[in-house]
Design an enzyme around this catalytic site. Structure first.
Site, PDB file in Angstrom:
ATOM      1  N   ARG A  48     -25.711  65.962 -54.428  1.00  0.00           N
ATOM      2  CA  ARG A  48     -25.332  64.927 -53.461  1.00  0.00           C
ATOM      3  C   ARG A  48     -26.379  64.839 -52.357  1.00  0.00           C
ATOM      4  O   ARG A  48     -26.687  63.759 -51.865  1.00  0.00           O
ATOM      5  CB  ARG A  48     -23.943  65.218 -52.879  1.00  0.00           C
ATOM      6  CG  ARG A  48     -23.577  64.279 -51.730  1.00  0.00           C
ATOM      7  CD  ARG A  48     -22.084  64.255 -51.400  1.00  0.00           C
ATOM      8  NE  ARG A  48     -21.468  65.556 -51.391  1.00  0.00           N
ATOM      9  CZ  ARG A  48     -21.512  66.440 -50.380  1.00  0.00           C
ATOM     10  NH1 ARG A  48     -22.217  66.146 -49.285  1.00  0.00           N
ATOM     11  NH2 ARG A  48     -20.879  67.594 -50.459  1.00  0.00           N
ATOM     12  N   TYR A 101     -23.982  37.059 -47.857  1.00  0.00           N
ATOM     13  CA  TYR A 101     -23.253  37.420 -49.075  1.00  0.00           C
ATOM     14  C   TYR A 101     -21.783  37.676 -48.747  1.00  0.00           C
ATOM     15  O   TYR A 101     -21.458  38.313 -47.748  1.00  0.00           O
ATOM     16  CB  TYR A 101     -23.918  38.647 -49.696  1.00  0.00           C
ATOM     17  CG  TYR A 101     -23.107  39.333 -50.759  1.00  0.00           C
ATOM     18  CD1 TYR A 101     -22.630  38.632 -51.865  1.00  0.00           C
ATOM     19  CD2 TYR A 101     -22.809  40.689 -50.665  1.00  0.00           C
ATOM     20  CE1 TYR A 101     -21.878  39.268 -52.839  1.00  0.00           C
ATOM     21  CE2 TYR A 101     -22.067  41.335 -51.642  1.00  0.00           C
ATOM     22  CZ  TYR A 101     -21.600  40.613 -52.721  1.00  0.00           C
ATOM     23  OH  TYR A 101     -20.857  41.242 -53.681  1.00  0.00           O
ATOM     24  N   ASP A 173     -31.944  42.147 -45.668  1.00  0.00           N
ATOM     25  CA  ASP A 173     -31.489  42.262 -47.054  1.00  0.00           C
ATOM     26  C   ASP A 173     -32.479  41.489 -47.918  1.00  0.00           C
ATOM     27  O   ASP A 173     -32.527  40.262 -47.873  1.00  0.00           O
ATOM     28  CB  ASP A 173     -30.075  41.689 -47.182  1.00  0.00           C
ATOM     29  CG  ASP A 173     -29.477  41.904 -48.569  1.00  0.00           C
ATOM     30  OD1 ASP A 173     -30.245  42.068 -49.531  1.00  0.00           O
ATOM     31  OD2 ASP A 173     -28.241  41.881 -48.694  1.00  0.00           O
ATOM     32  N   LYS A 198     -29.614  44.497 -58.796  1.00  0.00           N
ATOM     33  CA  LYS A 198     -30.155  43.184 -59.106  1.00  0.00           C
ATOM     34  C   LYS A 198     -31.585  43.288 -59.656  1.00  0.00           C
ATOM     35  O   LYS A 198     -31.814  43.903 -60.681  1.00  0.00           O
ATOM     36  CB  LYS A 198     -30.068  42.308 -57.854  1.00  0.00           C
ATOM     37  CG  LYS A 198     -28.715  42.363 -57.121  1.00  0.00           C
ATOM     38  CD  LYS A 198     -27.528  42.057 -57.999  1.00  0.00           C
ATOM     39  CE  LYS A 198     -26.242  41.784 -57.216  1.00  0.00           C
ATOM     40  NZ  LYS A 198     -25.702  42.929 -56.462  1.00  0.00           N
TER      41      LYS A 198
END
Length: 386
Positions: A48, A101, A173, A198
């Site tokens: 982690r 978004y 972004d 994406k």
């Protein structure tokens, strides 16, 4: 030697394996790592916090964006949430685009209602409205350019400069363009983030996000918080992302070429009421896009002249374009903003952002361009049968 984007993407992590000489870096799936002795940890102790496979892709992403370092997260939304966690506290103000978004809008709105911070959604292409928002002394300014789904382009350098003047941190972004077509840090942003799901991955088989910072101290703080709240990316996703990243530049070139052909085709269609793509002179921010981007991108959207039944017939006539959310894969996708990507926005918020009930968004893939246009032709033929 300063390496070009395509070289960075292809060569990242190659030939780094000193144990076996693997050309491609291996996947390190272990969740934990042994200590060499009492109070003698190795470079990694728990996945982690750190993982060798994740390290490789983080270095690649940081180099592509020109940052000091990167923090890979398990989703794009967790990347956004990580940034707000680090830079905002109760009472602080976030300025975000009014047409951002839908997932980002939902996150900001819901957390603001819980008192985590305040949020002001503003048309960042309206300088007067932007300056009024910045006069409220925000701590964080989010920029999304081109915007989702209307492909509006804003002046990143100018907004980041204005944000810095009021002491705000700027984050861009860059999901819609990827570092192959735009580098916000070079334009003055403090941070850049992506949904790696994406274009960076490009194959619709990974969910991940990343935050990249100019300042190494900020990278350290982001990494600490990512570990603390448990949003770091996994080893297998890191491996797939690195593999997809190697073809980023040629994928973007081909998808962008197909998008340009589709835009030209859609301009001839009577059923297309409005068309949105940064290459169009009438598109908001076209001149800015020509200056700050290295290409106009492979995302586009358009409004159909009709009602819900027209939409249904058009979508039903398609066979190559997949009706699905997300974007940036090798396959072409089409989505209906009001019921899919921006369903989380209230109808009045969508209307204020200019998102109509007949708006469709296309993520152009790398199929043969003539086949894609033929498929759209079938859709329009079906839509006209009503």
């Amino acid at each position: 030697m300063t390496r070009k984007q395509a070289t960075i993407a292809v060569r990242s992590g190659l030939n780094d394996d000193e144990q076996y000489g693997c050309v491609v870096p291996p996947i390190h799936l272990s969740s934990t790592y042994n200590f060499t002795g009492f109070n003698e940890p190795r470079a990694h102790d728990y996945s982690r916090r750190g993982n060798p496979t994740r390290d490789v892709v983080q270095r690649a992403l940081a180099e592509l964006e020109g940052g000091a370092g990167a923090v890979l997260t398990n989703t794009g939304m967790s990347a956004i949430h990580l940034v707000t966690t680090v830079f905002l506290k109760p009472g602080d103000l976030l300025v975000a685009p009014h047409d951002c978004y839908g997932g980002s809008y939902r996150l900001f709105d819901s957390l603001a209602k819980r008192g985590c911070y305040r949020v002001l959604f503003v048309d960042q292409g309206d300088e007067q409205a932007l300056r009024a928002a910045l006069a409220e002394k925000p701590k964080l300014v989010l920029v999304e350019s081109p915007s989702n789904p209307l492909l509006r382009v804003v002046d990143i350098a100018k907004i980041c400069h204005l944000a810095r003047e009021v002491g705000a941190v700027s984050v861009v972004d860059n999901t819609f363009l990827s570092p192959a077509l735009q580098n916000p840090l070079a334009l003055g942003a403090d941070l850049v983030l992506h949904s790696c799901t994406k274009y960076l991955n490009g194959h619709s088989d990974v969910v991940a996000g990343v935050v990249i910072a100019k300042d190494p101290d900020v990278v350290t703080e982001l990494a600490w918080w990512a570990n603390n709240i448990g949003v770091t990316g996994g080893a297998f996703d890191s491996y797939l992302l690195l593999r997809g990243l190697r073809t980023l530049v040629p994928r973007m070139e081909l998808a962008q070429r197909n998008a340009q052909a589709i835009v030209k085709y859609l301009q001839t269609q009577p059923l297309v009421k409005k068309l949105y793509h940064p290459s169009l002179p009438e598109n908001q921010g076209h001149e800015i896009a020509a200056r700050q981007q290295k290409g106009f991108g492979a995302m586009l959207s358009f409004e159909l002249d009709g009602d819900e039944q027209t939409l249904r017939r058009f979508l039903g006539g398609l066979s190559l374009f997949t009706l699905a959310e997300s974007l940036g894969g090798v396959e072409s996708l089409i989505s209906h903003a009001a019921t899919m990507t921006h369903a989380g926005m209230a109808p009045e918020a969508r209307a204020a952002a200019g998102i109509s009930e007949t708006l469709l968004r296309i993520s152009t893939g790398i199929e043969d361009g003539e086949d894609l246009i033929a498929d759209l032709e079938n859709g329009f033929r079906a839509a006209n049968k009503g």
